[in-house]
Design an enzyme around this catalytic site. Structure first.
Site, mmCIF file in Angstrom:
data_model
loop_
_atom_site.group_PDB
_atom_site.id
_atom_site.type_symbol
_atom_site.label_atom_id
_atom_site.label_comp_id
_atom_site.label_asym_id
_atom_site.label_seq_id
_atom_site.Cartn_x
_atom_site.Cartn_y
_atom_site.Cartn_z
ATOM 1 N N ASP A 100 0.829 -1.210 0.000
ATOM 2 C CA ASP A 100 0.000 0.000 0.000
ATOM 3 C C ASP A 100 0.863 1.259 0.000
ATOM 4 O OD1 ASP A 100 -2.357 1.453 -0.014
ATOM 5 O OD2 ASP A 100 -3.172 0.490 1.776
ATOM 6 N N MET A 101 0.237 2.389 -0.331
ATOM 7 C CA MET A 101 0.895 3.697 -0.349
ATOM 8 C C MET A 101 -0.204 4.749 -0.244
ATOM 9 S SD MET A 101 1.709 6.484 -2.537
ATOM 10 C CE MET A 101 3.122 7.460 -3.010
ATOM 11 N N ASP A 123 -10.614 1.678 -3.088
ATOM 12 C CA ASP A 123 -11.094 1.473 -1.725
ATOM 13 C C ASP A 123 -12.615 1.486 -1.659
ATOM 14 O OD1 ASP A 123 -8.638 1.172 -0.556
ATOM 15 O OD2 ASP A 123 -8.496 3.218 0.205
#
Length: 731
Positions: A479-480, A549
């Site tokens: 993730d980032m 998301d």
């Protein structure tokens, strides 16, 4: 596939699959002549170049030829300052402060196959006979600048891969201030621009508008390819749709700041430019050094957007994605993020895994909160050590407990970030991107590690590789969760600070290459707040991406449809989450959410232990069904039938390579009173074959299904969906 060169006319004729690309040397300058349907070699190409005499305000650099102005000459890698006033492909500054450069032909080479790009992702070949590459070397003797333009054409794809390598052959340093990957001049402006835009939880929505005089452009200045725009631009004729018409697609294999634009000039021609965003970019080239641009992929289709997309899909699925997982069916997973967020312990995780095993799920992914003192998103990033409060016996024990339930074990990381409240930050406050004597702007209570630094990369490699070695991990979610601010590096000299953003990406690629090469059994999935870094550069290292998301079934119709304009379904993570949906609050049925998610790499992101007996049976059926169809979904040809951007219905289908098997998905969002009979016209079938619908006795001819359509019946209520399998009857 061959590349031809006619020395007498100075013409290079590049033949890709069903496509030609023609370059002509005009007084040593490479001019763009043609890009479109394949032309026969040997037909007269000499008069394709459009050269029109312009007198007023169009300078003529050569006094003996008043028909030639660089302001009207279609060029392959144009410069600014010597009579072309349009956007240049490159700009340099010499040691004396001058900025004029003029490249002319020096040599060329045609080779089999495709060379790799040093330190950068790119499409590749597995056999030399799959492609040919032209290396066109240009030179500016006064500046000491040499530029090699790379063009690769493919036997099986209507695509051209382009990049440039700029080398300093002078005795003094020079400064690159612009170094794009590709520039192409098209002879008219009767195009619409199509691109993908959005925001967090609303990524890659389709935008389409007509070109007009001036610049139509998109870009990112955020340090990543971004939620807001994707490194892709298409030009298509106004009459072009999914099924027919001309379209040119331009995709950049890069994960950082980019720019893509179409500039319509005073004479109605169009210049398309694509590459690293020149904003806040420069690069110092010492004598003997070279700079390699990222690769741009250009696709031509005469079969509409659908034809363009399927070219990108197959090229990126089979010759950009790599590793053992490239061609394997992807596992069905459950992720605990929306089930528990930060509030979990080993027993809770094992309980979810146990229920997943009973349902037939194959992989459990432990998300954020397992390390440091991570009880919320305001601490511990960088401290990649198990939190023994939650996991008393550590990750290895938890992984074994999950495996005893019949599931593989996966883990979430956010390696590029650091929390100010962390042991790592207290030990190394200079390791983050920052500028001295300025504030360090936080986002999500975190800063960004300086990936341009070798010591930072070495620390991350040591921590991650130790966990990968000691814990039986099959999957990593990388993730980032924020964009760059105060872009500076403590180790860079003052004149090199504008290199930091690109050096960050190069460092990130280096670390990813190292880890994915050493741990090939791990399936890596990239993520950046969902789809904030869904780009071809990441797919080279990680063959799938968490699409968004936002897991609401209705919102995902647009997100997944838009993503499919460029990216294959095998790269899209798609999960069923709880209702009311955590992003938009909407309630949809488990069946509807499942059908949307089964149009990608399928999984669940909720608490399986709270399922009712009815939901358990629905989920079991979904999982069993997906195991049967996932090979077709992940590897088949995608046809988009009805767009969620144009109405209340969405439909797409997947077709096997031999056209004997197909799978139709249909989604109806809001109920309609007294609605008309609905039919969906299918695509990609064999018109000479008959197809049986699922387990029924109903049989339709392929020609009938494509010309008349398949009836969609019994639609009542909001958020309804249908999935129909079609199999050809043996002949």
């Amino acid at each position: 596939m061959p590349i031809y060169y006619d020395k007498a006319s100075g013409i290079f004729h590049l033949q890709s699959h069903q496509t030609s690309y023609v370059i002509q040397l005009v007084r040593g300058m490479p001019a763009h002549v043609y890009f479109g349907p394949q032309l026969r070699q040997g037909s007269n190409l000499n008069d394709l170049l459009y050269r029109v005499e312009r007198s007023s305000f169009c300078p003529n650099p050569f006094p003996d030829d008043k028909t030639l102005s660089l302001d009207t000459l279609p060029q392959e890698y144009p410069q600014y300052g010597t009579s072309d006033f349009r956007s240049p492909a490159y700009q340099i500054k010499l040691s004396d402060g001058t900025r004029i450069s003029e490249l002319v032909y020096r040599s060329h080479r045609i080779t089999a196959g495709k060379p790799a790009l040093e330190g950068l992702p790119a499409v590749y070949t597995e056999q030399e006979n799959e492609a040919e590459t032209l290396e066109l070397v240009l030179h500016d003797a006064k500046a000491g600048l040499s530029v090699t333009l790379y063009y690769t054409v493919f036997e099986q794809f209507s695509a051209i891969a382009r990049s440039a390598r700029l080398a300093n052959e002078a005795g003094e340093a020079l400064q690159l201030e612009r170094a794009l990957s590709a520039s192409i001049d098209l002879p008219d402006a009767r195009y619409d621009a199509l691109y993908l835009s959005g925001a967090w939880a609303r990524e890659r929505h389709i935008q389409r508008r007509a070109l007009a005089p001036g610049v139509t452009g998109i870009n990112s200045r955020r340090g990543s390819s971004s939620h807001q725009f994707n490194p892709f631009l298409a030009l298509l004729r106004p009459e072009t749709n999914e099924r027919q018409g001309e379209v040119y697609g331009f995709s950049l294999i890069y994960s950082g700041n980019f720019a893509a634009e179409a500039e319509v000039d005073q004479f109605g021609t169009t210049r398309v430019s694509l590459g690293i965003n020149p904003f806040d970019f420069s690069w110092k080239l010492e004598p003997g050094e070279a700079f390699q641009t990222p690769e741009a992929v250009l696709v031509y289709s005469a079969e509409g957007l659908g034809g363009m997309s399927r070219t990108f899909h197959k090229l990126y699925r089979t010759r950009l994605c790599r590793g053992v997982h490239r061609d394997l069916e992807r596992p069905i997973l459950v992720n605990n993020w929306e089930a528990t967020y930060f509030d979990f312990n080993a027993d809770k995780i094992e309980a979810i895994a146990k229920k997943g095993g009973e349902l037939g799920i194959e992989l459990f992914v432990l998300d954020d909160g397992w390390f440091g003192k991570r009880d919320s998103d305001n601490s511990s990033l960088g401290d990649w050590f198990e939190d023994r409060r939650k996991l008393p016996n550590g990750l290895q024990d938890l992984a074994e407990r999950v495996k005893r339930q019949g599931l593989q074990f996966g883990l979430w990381f956010e390696p590029e970030m650091i929390s100010p409240d962390s042991d790592l930050y207290r030990s190394h406050p200079d390791w983050c991107l920052h500028v001295p004597n300025h504030r360090r702007t936080e986002a999500r209570d975190q800063l960004i590690l300086d990936m341009s630094r070798a010591d930072v990369r070495e620390y991350l490699y040591s921590r991650l590789s130790e966990i990968f070695t000691n814990v039986p991990i099959s999957y990593i979610k990388w993730d980032m969760n924020r964009n760059m601010t105060e872009i500076g590096s403590a180790l860079s000299s003052p004149e090199r600070q504008s290199e930091t953003a690109h050096r960050y990406i190069l460092g990130l690629y280096e670390l990813m290459e190292r880890l994915t090469s050493e741990f090939p059994h791990i399936l890596f999935e990239s993520c950046s707040g969902g789809g904030g870094r869904f780009d071809p550069g990441m797919l080279y290292y990680m063959p799938q991406t968490w699409t968004s998301d936002d897991t609401d079934g209705v919102e995902r119709l647009k997100i997944q449809y838009g993503t499919s304009i460029v990216y294959p379904v095998s790269t899209m993570g798609a999960h069923v989450s709880a209702v009311p949906n955590h992003q938009v609050g909407r309630k949809t049925s488990l069946e509807f959410r499942g059908d949307v998610a089964m149009s990608g790499n399928f999984g669940y992101e909720l608490d399986l232990t709270t399922f009712t007996p009815e939901e358990v049976e629905i989920a079991k059926a979904q999982i069993a069904s997906y195991k049967e169809i996932r090979g077709l979904v992940q590897q088949g040809d995608l046809y988009r039938l009805l767009s969620p951007f144009e109405g209340n219905e969405t439909s797409w289908m997947f077709v096997s390579e031999d056209r004997r098997e197909a799978l139709l998905f249909y989604f109806h969002v809001l109920a309609e009173p007294n609605a008309p009979l609905k039919r969906v016209k299918l695509e990609g079938l064999d018109p000479l074959l008959d197809y049986q619908l699922g387990d029924t006795d109903t049989i339709y001819g392929g020609d009938r299904l494509m010309a008349v359509g398949l009836p969609i019946t019994s639609i009542r209520g909001d958020f309804e969906s249908r999935v129909v399998q079609l199999r050809a009857i043996s002949q």
